[in-house]
Design a protein around this motif. Sequence first.
Motif, short mmCIF file in Angstrom:
data_model
loop_
_atom_site.label_atom_id
_atom_site.label_comp_id
_atom_site.label_asym_id
_atom_site.label_seq_id
_atom_site.Cartn_x
_atom_site.Cartn_y
_atom_site.Cartn_z
N ILE A 239 -8.79 1.20 -0.93
CA ILE A 239 -8.62 -0.36 -0.92
C ILE A 239 -10.04 -0.98 -1.01
CG2 ILE A 239 -8.09 -2.04 0.67
CD1 ILE A 239 -5.70 -0.72 1.82
N PHE A 240 -9.79 -1.86 -1.90
CA PHE A 240 -11.10 -2.73 -2.07
C PHE A 240 -10.87 -3.99 -1.70
CE2 PHE A 240 -12.68 -0.04 -5.51
CZ PHE A 240 -13.82 0.48 -4.95
N HIS A 241 -12.08 -4.65 -0.87
CA HIS A 241 -11.85 -5.81 -0.32
C HIS A 241 -12.99 -6.53 -0.91
CE1 HIS A 241 -12.74 -9.09 2.49
NE2 HIS A 241 -11.46 -9.17 2.77
N CYS B 210 -3.84 -0.54 -8.88
CA CYS B 210 -4.38 0.09 -9.76
C CYS B 210 -3.38 1.09 -10.68
CB CYS B 210 -5.73 1.23 -9.41
SG CYS B 210 -6.38 2.14 -10.60
N LYS B 211 -3.28 0.95 -11.85
CA LYS B 211 -2.23 1.64 -12.65
C LYS B 211 -2.64 2.92 -13.06
CE LYS B 211 -1.60 -1.87 -15.41
NZ LYS B 211 -0.77 -2.74 -16.85
N PHE C 139 0.89 -1.15 -0.03
CA PHE C 139 0.10 0.03 -0.15
C PHE C 139 0.72 1.25 0.07
CE2 PHE C 139 -2.59 3.26 2.03
CZ PHE C 139 -3.71 3.30 1.01
N ASP C 140 0.63 2.21 -0.89
CA ASP C 140 1.37 3.32 -1.09
C ASP C 140 0.78 4.51 -0.59
OD1 ASP C 140 2.95 5.32 -1.77
OD2 ASP C 140 2.36 5.10 -4.13
N GLY D 226 -2.63 3.57 -7.71
CA GLY D 226 -1.82 3.07 -6.71
C GLY D 226 -2.60 2.45 -5.37
N GLY D 227 -4.08 2.47 -5.61
CA GLY D 227 -5.04 1.74 -4.65
C GLY D 227 -4.78 0.26 -4.98
#
Lengths: 364, 364
Positions: B148-150, B360-361, B50-51, B213-214
């Motif tokens: 963040i998705f979970h 995610c890019k 995680f960024d 980044g997410g």
Amino acid sequence: MEDKRNNEFPESYPMTGGVGAYSYVQNSKYQRGYVEAAKEVIKEAIVKKFDINCLSAPLNSIFVADLGCSTGPNTFLAVQNIVDAIEHKYQLSEDRDEIPEFQVFFNDHASNDFNTLFKSFPPKRKYLAAGVPGSFYGRLFPKASIHIFHSSNSLNWLSRVPKEITDKTSRAWNKGRIHYTNAPKDVVEAYSTQYAMDMESFLIARGEELVVGGLMALLIASVPDVILSSDFTICTELELLESCLMDMEKVGLISEANLDSINLPLYFPSPKELMAAFERNRRFSIEGIQELGIQDKQLNLQSLTLTLRAGLGGVLEKHFGNNIIDEVFDRFSKKLATTPTLLNLNENQKTSLLFVLLKCKPND
Amino acid sequence: MEDKRNNEFPESYPMTGGVGAYSYVQNSKYQRGYVEAAKEVIKEAIVKKFDINCLSAPLNSIFVADLGCSTGPNTFLAVQNIVDAIEHKYQLSEDRDEIPEFQVFFNDHASNDFNTLFKSFPPKRKYLAAGVPGSFYGRLFPKASIHIFHSSNSLNWLSRVPKEITDKTSRAWNKGRIHYTNAPKDVVEAYSTQYAMDMESFLIARGEELVVGGLMALLIASVPDVILSSDFTICTELELLESCLMDMEKVGLISEANLDSINLPLYFPSPKELMAAFERNRRFSIEGIQELGIQDKQLNLQSLTLTLRAGLGGVLEKHFGNNIIDEVFDRFSKKLATTPTLLNLNENQKTSLLFVLLKCKPND
């Protein structure tokens, strides 16, 4: 001052859920009058006062929250009006052609019937939607994450019944009454002190959550600044309801102790009281304040009874149990029929709808 | 490619609501095994991948969403683990001492029992919480608004039953079966095509909603890449359930037409199928993929029956009406008792839990 989490306010007084005959969904036309009365005023306020530059550049979405949304449908009218107003503002502006996305948060107590609310979301809405359960007297949203708050008809509900008025040893014990209408000064003061504390909590929380430049549009039922003490009849319906409960106590349907311990957590501030609360908080500039006229305040007997039942039925049921509620509102409806002038709320009710527009200032 | 609104996916298959004996709340210990199996893996992934710099500077809050949360309690364990992991990451980092605020979005269909979910929020949680009703195959959140998705155990539910399999004129008509287990190739293909389309919709929507980044942490029940066609027994329980419904059809409790038209919208992809979907979408880098072992897969007869009922009872009830559901699961439980080896899922089930971590890019 520390802000509070919403779970520090455990009391809740939701409107009647579901979509049945006694539900708020079916019996909220009166409150719809509030939303409609405010429609143009809010639209104009947003077009004039909303600062497009308060959006975070990388995000470019607009976050709106309705506090005390209940189960609909009035909340959908209110937020649609806000979304339309912002879109209109973008269309008027020259340098911004891309209209941002909207996320609307619908807030009410966790005991509100969100299932009904979620199932009735307008299918063709122009916004992404979320529900936020919890008391608006505490924190609900991350810091600086909301651009516009709206609340109609909800800030008259206290976070709790003032402690003193249910304390038999207190001078403010509210024996034999269900509200501060016609009550001694100590009772009225206990209510107004609770309101001042609640508004302080409310404003601290919203001051954290609004972006700088963000707006808060509040609709609050209010009483005049100057009223004669002999004339403190803010809610004729509440007096009538109280008299029904007293009649039921006399014939043994309700115990005296049970009647003495019920108190409605409703408060109707004066504009002066509200101004004082905003000025104490210092986080907001007052951008507008005005009294709104509600057209067609005339209700019929049945709709007034059902409106009151959808709003207060839950509180009464929690206190007395559900087997006396039909009786209470049967009696209410019969009493109302014998005093038909009560139905003309324009004549009989001294509360009026106050619209207040606040803007979030930068932190000191 | 245009992204879709979540109301373009009207079908929903919620777990059984409430907190009663047949509710998901009471019967989700098996799914809890999924969350627990993933706990350390997700924690480690977040700390490593995680960024912190993907936060918007003025906002400095972290937005987390659990997709397909149902009514709890597993969702609370999963999001708490994520929040703990990010806090841990902040504690390890030198230049960031202020831990941001968290807002967690709990998503499921509008027909999910959000009232039960909201009432069971952990009182001492370290995050602000919201519910987001709607299908995760469409857009749910504003652009670039989630870090963040979970999703655990939810991406096995299709957005709908594939059209062809309920069409009598199609080669893929799934007569006499409730699933693609043991079905002809055309049926299996209809299911896998639907899955590919759904995953495409899912990834397009999430690609819009995640910040660059997410992260997205997905737990998906999956079958091996290479399986013999004679060995296509992915869900022993589903076969057993199917045989109960067929028995009931034989004795006239269910009509043949009604049995022919029920199909479960469940799909278990292979890792290869999933990889292909991620690669087609191109918005995400695959940061990790691994098969997780679930400890204690051994269930007893009653808990397996109740788990299946909490998950599939709603779909069956919608199709057959509620007066045959008790009978279906009575029969299921009796059949299960005569084949006790079925209870050892380690031996009998070829599905396994796949953990995938995507990042995610930037947009091309």
